[in-house]
Design a protein around this motif. Structure first.
Motif, PDB file in Angstrom:
ATOM      1  N   MET A   1       7.553  15.491  -4.870  1.00 13.92           N
ATOM      2  CA  MET A   1       6.401  14.605  -4.672  1.00 13.92           C
ATOM      3  C   MET A   1       5.122  15.430  -4.760  1.00 13.92           C
ATOM      4  SD  MET A   1       5.479  12.231  -1.375  1.00 13.92           S
ATOM      5  CE  MET A   1       6.977  11.302  -1.553  1.00 13.92           C
ATOM      6  N   SER A   2       4.158  14.991  -5.531  1.00 12.00           N
ATOM      7  CA  SER A   2       2.918  15.739  -5.689  1.00 12.00           C
ATOM      8  C   SER A   2       1.928  15.374  -4.601  1.00 12.00           C
ATOM      9  CB  SER A   2       2.308  15.418  -7.056  1.00 12.00           C
ATOM     10  OG  SER A   2       1.866  14.082  -7.108  1.00 12.00           O
ATOM     11  N   GLN A   3       0.951  16.265  -4.386  1.00  8.80           N
ATOM     12  CA  GLN A   3      -0.057  16.023  -3.356  1.00  8.80           C
ATOM     13  C   GLN A   3      -0.932  14.823  -3.696  1.00  8.80           C
ATOM     14  OE1 GLN A   3      -2.004  19.873  -2.995  1.00  8.80           O
ATOM     15  NE2 GLN A   3      -0.924  20.230  -1.085  1.00  8.80           N
ATOM     16  N   SER A   4      -0.944  14.435  -4.968  1.00  9.66           N
ATOM     17  CA  SER A   4      -1.783  13.308  -5.370  1.00  9.66           C
ATOM     18  C   SER A   4      -1.153  11.970  -5.023  1.00  9.66           C
ATOM     19  CB  SER A   4      -2.068  13.372  -6.871  1.00  9.66           C
ATOM     20  OG  SER A   4      -0.860  13.259  -7.600  1.00  9.66           O
ATOM     21  N   GLU A   5       0.131  11.956  -4.635  1.00  9.42           N
ATOM     22  CA  GLU A   5       0.776  10.680  -4.331  1.00  9.42           C
ATOM     23  C   GLU A   5       0.251  10.117  -3.018  1.00  9.42           C
ATOM     24  OE1 GLU A   5       4.982   8.368  -4.566  1.00  9.42           O
ATOM     25  OE2 GLU A   5       4.989  10.552  -4.704  1.00  9.42           O
ATOM     26  N   VAL A   6       0.064   8.812  -3.011  1.00  6.04           N
ATOM     27  CA  VAL A   6      -0.426   8.116  -1.814  1.00  6.04           C
ATOM     28  C   VAL A   6       0.660   7.166  -1.327  1.00  6.04           C
ATOM     29  CG1 VAL A   6      -2.188   6.596  -0.865  1.00  6.04           C
ATOM     30  CG2 VAL A   6      -2.800   8.270  -2.627  1.00  6.04           C
ATOM     31  N   VAL A   7       0.934   7.211  -0.028  1.00  8.80           N
ATOM     32  CA  VAL A   7       1.957   6.376   0.590  1.00  8.80           C
ATOM     33  C   VAL A   7       1.298   5.451   1.608  1.00  8.80           C
ATOM     34  CG1 VAL A   7       4.040   6.372   2.027  1.00  8.80           C
ATOM     35  CG2 VAL A   7       3.736   8.134   0.267  1.00  8.80           C
ATOM     36  N   ALA A   8       1.690   4.191   1.588  1.00  8.36           N
ATOM     37  CA  ALA A   8       1.219   3.227   2.591  1.00  8.36           C
ATOM     38  C   ALA A   8       2.423   2.771   3.404  1.00  8.36           C
ATOM     39  CB  ALA A   8       0.557   2.031   1.919  1.00  8.36           C
ATOM     40  N   ALA A   9       2.429   3.101   4.701  1.00  6.58           N
ATOM     41  CA  ALA A   9       3.549   2.759   5.580  1.00  6.58           C
ATOM     42  C   ALA A   9       3.131   1.629   6.517  1.00  6.58           C
ATOM     43  CB  ALA A   9       3.980   3.980   6.385  1.00  6.58           C
ATOM     44  N   PHE A  10       3.857   0.517   6.453  1.00  8.55           N
ATOM     45  CA  PHE A  10       3.556  -0.654   7.256  1.00  8.55           C
ATOM     46  C   PHE A  10       4.653  -0.920   8.275  1.00  8.55           C
ATOM     47  CE2 PHE A  10       1.063  -1.410   3.486  1.00  8.55           C
ATOM     48  CZ  PHE A  10      -0.025  -2.196   3.877  1.00  8.55           C
ATOM     49  N   ASP A  11       4.264  -1.121   9.532  1.00  9.24           N
ATOM     50  CA  ASP A  11       5.157  -1.710  10.517  1.00  9.24           C
ATOM     51  C   ASP A  11       5.332  -3.192  10.133  1.00  9.24           C
ATOM     52  OD1 ASP A  11       6.474  -2.163  13.104  1.00  9.24           O
ATOM     53  OD2 ASP A  11       4.604  -3.171  13.643  1.00  9.24           O
ATOM     54  N   PHE A  12       6.344  -3.832  10.705  1.00  6.97           N
ATOM     55  CA  PHE A  12       6.618  -5.236  10.369  1.00  6.97           C
ATOM     56  C   PHE A  12       6.159  -6.189  11.475  1.00  6.97           C
ATOM     57  CE2 PHE A  12       9.748  -8.814   9.770  1.00  6.97           C
ATOM     58  CZ  PHE A  12       9.222  -9.266   8.571  1.00  6.97           C
ATOM     59  N   ASP A  13       6.896  -6.247  12.574  1.00  7.21           N
ATOM     60  CA  ASP A  13       6.577  -7.192  13.656  1.00  7.21           C
ATOM     61  C   ASP A  13       5.198  -6.914  14.257  1.00  7.21           C
ATOM     62  OD1 ASP A  13       8.977  -8.433  13.355  1.00  7.21           O
ATOM     63  OD2 ASP A  13       9.863  -7.741  15.219  1.00  7.21           O
ATOM     64  N   GLY A  14       4.350  -7.937  14.248  1.00  3.27           N
ATOM     65  CA  GLY A  14       3.036  -7.810  14.852  1.00  3.27           C
ATOM     66  C   GLY A  14       2.001  -7.155  13.964  1.00  3.27           C
ATOM     67  N   THR A  15       2.443  -6.566  12.870  1.00  3.27           N
ATOM     68  CA  THR A  15       1.524  -5.931  11.920  1.00  3.27           C
ATOM     69  C   THR A  15       1.435  -6.768  10.651  1.00  3.27           C
ATOM     70  OG1 THR A  15       2.004  -3.724  12.814  1.00  3.27           O
ATOM     71  CG2 THR A  15       1.022  -3.830  10.609  1.00  3.27           C
ATOM     72  N   LEU A  16       2.549  -6.908   9.966  1.00  5.62           N
ATOM     73  CA  LEU A  16       2.593  -7.806   8.820  1.00  5.62           C
ATOM     74  C   LEU A  16       2.803  -9.258   9.249  1.00  5.62           C
ATOM     75  CD1 LEU A  16       4.759  -5.613   6.439  1.00  5.62           C
ATOM     76  CD2 LEU A  16       2.395  -6.292   6.035  1.00  5.62           C
ATOM     77  N   THR A  17       3.432  -9.425  10.414  1.00  2.95           N
ATOM     78  CA  THR A  17       3.660 -10.771  10.946  1.00  2.95           C
ATOM     79  C   THR A  17       2.785 -11.021  12.167  1.00  2.95           C
ATOM     80  OG1 THR A  17       5.433 -10.148  12.483  1.00  2.95           O
ATOM     81  CG2 THR A  17       6.064 -10.614  10.193  1.00  2.95           C
ATOM     82  N   ARG A  18       2.651 -12.281  12.536  1.00  2.44           N
ATOM     83  CA  ARG A  18       1.829 -12.636  13.689  1.00  2.44           C
ATOM     84  C   ARG A  18       2.576 -12.455  15.003  1.00  2.44           C
ATOM     85  NH1 ARG A  18       1.435 -17.177  10.581  1.00  2.44           N
ATOM     86  NH2 ARG A  18       2.498 -18.385  12.207  1.00  2.44           N
ATOM     87  N   ARG A  19       3.883 -12.270  14.952  1.00  5.12           N
ATOM     88  CA  ARG A  19       4.677 -12.207  16.170  1.00  5.12           C
ATOM     89  C   ARG A  19       5.979 -11.447  15.910  1.00  5.12           C
ATOM     90  NH1 ARG A  19       7.799 -17.549  17.718  1.00  5.12           N
ATOM     91  NH2 ARG A  19       9.064 -15.900  18.641  1.00  5.12           N
ATOM     92  N   ASP A  20       6.704 -11.183  16.976  1.00  4.24           N
ATOM     93  CA  ASP A  20       8.023 -10.582  16.860  1.00  4.24           C
ATOM     94  C   ASP A  20       8.944 -11.556  16.110  1.00  4.24           C
ATOM     95  OD1 ASP A  20       9.861  -8.321  18.217  1.00  4.24           O
ATOM     96  OD2 ASP A  20      10.958 -10.219  18.176  1.00  4.24           O
ATOM     97  N   THR A  21       9.842 -11.004  15.300  1.00  9.24           N
ATOM     98  CA  THR A  21      10.686 -11.870  14.471  1.00  9.24           C
ATOM     99  C   THR A  21      12.140 -11.952  14.932  1.00  9.24           C
ATOM    100  OG1 THR A  21      11.046  -9.983  12.975  1.00  9.24           O
ATOM    101  CG2 THR A  21       9.287 -11.565  12.394  1.00  9.24           C
ATOM    102  N   LEU A  22      12.534 -11.178  15.932  1.00  3.76           N
ATOM    103  CA  LEU A  22      13.938 -11.198  16.335  1.00  3.76           C
ATOM    104  C   LEU A  22      14.356 -12.554  16.885  1.00  3.76           C
ATOM    105  CD1 LEU A  22      16.657  -9.880  16.743  1.00  3.76           C
ATOM    106  CD2 LEU A  22      15.822  -8.969  18.931  1.00  3.76           C
ATOM    107  N   LEU A  23      13.568 -13.122  17.788  1.00  6.84           N
ATOM    108  CA  LEU A  23      13.924 -14.424  18.352  1.00  6.84           C
ATOM    109  C   LEU A  23      13.989 -15.504  17.269  1.00  6.84           C
ATOM    110  CD1 LEU A  23      14.640 -16.253  20.692  1.00  6.84           C
ATOM    111  CD2 LEU A  23      12.175 -16.482  21.189  1.00  6.84           C
ATOM    112  N   PRO A  24      13.001 -15.619  16.379  1.00  8.56           N
ATOM    113  CA  PRO A  24      13.137 -16.601  15.300  1.00  8.56           C
ATOM    114  C   PRO A  24      14.391 -16.381  14.455  1.00  8.56           C
ATOM    115  CG  PRO A  24      10.868 -15.872  15.437  1.00  8.56           C
ATOM    116  CD  PRO A  24      11.652 -14.997  16.376  1.00  8.56           C
ATOM    117  N   PHE A  25      14.746 -15.102  14.230  1.00  9.30           N
ATOM    118  CA  PHE A  25      15.958 -14.826  13.453  1.00  9.30           C
ATOM    119  C   PHE A  25      17.207 -15.300  14.194  1.00  9.30           C
ATOM    120  CE2 PHE A  25      19.512 -11.832  12.609  1.00  9.30           C
ATOM    121  CZ  PHE A  25      19.801 -12.258  11.312  1.00  9.30           C
TER     122      PHE A  25
END
Length: 204
Positions: A1-25
């Motif tokens: 991997m070169s130093q020029s590579e950019v990585v975007a790391a996203f959490d899921f519950d509460g970050t990409l979603t509005r709430r925790d997803t375990l109970l809905p699942f």
């Protein structure tokens, strides 16, 4: 991997979603009545977790054992795929999805890293266009049934950083954007070049 590579790391519950997803699942997979029964059986565990008396991973595993133990993984995966396609979209945060779209437009490597179950996180991430997924996995018996126990460690806190390093290599070799919303993201956010806690900048 070169130093020029950019990585975007996203959490899921509460970050990409509005709430925790375990109970809905669990509601989607087991139904309301079955979830209510298990919630009563697990009331002491849930109370202890709410009071900070037991670890996040311990509480989660007890829930998994009670609700998912002995389930056939192939049948459950079908339900998880449906959940990812039909239920998760209604739980997403528009600002988070705009930010993900921006990273994809820039050609950045997008990684979803979550303590949520890989069962439904991975199929949703594939739909959303993530490059990699790091999430909590479940132990599978030889007969294709689940024990309910986690396979490996709960993907939470320092474990997120360890797994990201296993995937990407030395932290100094890439630029990292990180997005999170809880103490489970603390180490990941602290290691990033650009960290965002419960917020998303305007993408231009």
């Amino acid at each position: 991997m070169s130093q020029s590579e950019v990585v975007a790391a996203f959490d899921f519950d509460g970050t990409l979603t509005r709430r925790d997803t375990l109970l809905p699942f669990l509601l989607h997979t087991l139904g309301v009545w079955a979830v209510m029964v298990q919630a009563l059986r697990l009331s002491r565990t849930l109370a202890a977790y709410a009071l900070g008396l037991i670890d996040n991973g311990i509480a989660k595993e007890r829930v998994f054992v009670a609700c998912l133990g002995a389930k056939n993984i192939d049948a459950l995966q079908q339900e998880a795929d449906l959940f990812a396609a039909q239920v998760v979209p209604a739980l997403l945060r528009p600002d988070a999805m705009r930010r993900l779209a921006w990273h994809k437009q820039q050609g950045h490597r997008c990684v979803l890293i979550s303590a949520s179950l890989e069962l439904y996180v991975r199929p949703w991430a594939k739909i959303a266009g993530f490059d990699e997924v790091i999430a909590t996995q479940l132990e599978i018996r030889d007969d294709r049934t689940l024990t309910g126990r986690m396979s490996g460690v709960n993907c939470f806190g320092a474990e997120k950083l360890r797994r990201l390093a296993a995937l990407l290599g030395e932290r100094s070799t890439y630029t990292l954007y990180a997005y999170g919303d809880s103490r489970g993201d603390r180490e990941l956010l602290a290691s990033a070049d650009f960290s965002y806690y419960r917020q998303f900048p305007e993408s231009r």
